[in-house]
Design an enzyme around this catalytic site. Structure first.
Site, PDB file in Angstrom:
ATOM      1  CG  ASP A  29      -2.003   1.013   1.184  1.00 54.14           C
ATOM      2  OD1 ASP A  29      -1.807   2.084   0.552  1.00 54.14           O
ATOM      3  OD2 ASP A  29      -3.066   0.757   1.756  1.00 54.14           O
TER       4      ASP A  29
ATOM      5  CE  LYS B 118      -6.310  11.273   1.300  1.00 57.27           C
ATOM      6  NZ  LYS B 118      -7.523  11.278   2.130  1.00 57.27           N
TER       7      LYS B 118
ATOM      8  CE  LYS C 205      -6.488  -7.351  -5.769  1.00 59.54           C
ATOM      9  NZ  LYS C 205      -7.735  -7.662  -5.084  1.00 59.54           N
ATOM     10  CE1 TYR C 206      -4.371  -3.605  -4.972  1.00 57.46           C
ATOM     11  CE2 TYR C 206      -3.247  -5.685  -4.593  1.00 57.46           C
ATOM     12  CZ  TYR C 206      -4.228  -4.776  -4.251  1.00 57.46           C
ATOM     13  OH  TYR C 206      -5.069  -5.040  -3.210  1.00 57.46           O
TER      14      TYR C 206
END
Length: 163
Positions: free
Chosen positions: A69, A73, A142-143
Site C-alpha cells: 500500500d 497522502k 492485479k495491482y
C-alpha cells in the site's frame, strides 16, 4: 511462485482474511495438479510484527514485497511498509546472499523505497544477471495490471544481503 520453487519453504504473511482465503483457495486448487503446493506456511498477522518477533536474524533466503500500500497522502507516509526501520529489520533477517525483492507502481513510493534500500548498510543492489538464491520472476498481480491500464510504470528493486 512457491510451486515453481518446491525446494524453498515459503512463509506467506497476510493481515487480511480475504487475502488468506484467496491463498488457501489457490493452494487447494493446486492439489489437483501433478505438483501440488506443499511448501507454504501461512501466518495471519502484520508483516512487521512477524519479522520482529517470530523470525530470527539471518534466517531467511528471501523477502518479497510486491505492491505494498503506497499510502499516497503525505500525512500517511509513516504507515508505508518499506521504511528505514523495517528495511533494516528485513536486512537483518536475511542470510548473507539473501534477497529483498520489491515492486511498486507508485512513483513517489518507488523513490522512498530506493532511498531506504540503498541507504541500508547490510544491502547492496543486485547486479544484472547475478545468480540469486531465489527466482526474481513473478506473476503479474492485479495491482500491476491496474497500473499498466492507468499508464503507471512499475519499478522493481532487488537487493542482496552483504556477507
Amino acid at each position: 511462485m512457491a510451486q515453481a520453487e518446491p525446494d524453498l519453504d515459503v512463509i506467506a504473511v497476510e493481515v487480511y482474511r480475504r487475502g488468506l482465503a484467496q491463498l488457501l483457495s489457490a493452494i487447494d486448487r493446486s492439489s489437483e495438479d501433478a505438483h501440488p503446493v506443499t511448501n507454504i506456511r501461512i501466518i495471519r498477522g502484520d508483516g512487521t510484527d512477524v519479522l520482529e518477533h517470530l523470525l530470527t536474524p539471518a534466517s531467511l533466503t528471501g523477502i518479497r514485497v510486491f505492491f505494498p500500500d503506497p499510502w499516497p497522502k503525505a500525512r500517511h507516509h509513516k504507515r508505508r511498509l518499506l521504511q528505514q526501520s523495517t528495511v533494516a529489520v528485513m536486512a537483518d533477517r536475511l542470510r548473507p546472499g539473501g534477497v529483498l525483492h520489491a515492486a511498486t507502481d507508485h512513483a513517489d513510493y518507488a523513490e522512498q523505497i530506493a532511498e531506504v534500500g540503498d541507504a541500508e548498510p547490510l544491502l547492496r543492489r543486485a547486479e544484472p544477471d547475478e545468480p540469486l538464491p531465489i527466482s526474481t520472476s513473478r506473476p503479474t498481480t492485479k495491482y500491476e495490471t491496474k497500473a499498466h491500464h492507468a499508464g503507471s510504470a512499475v519499478t522493481e528493486f532487488i537487493w542482496v544481503r552483504r556477507a
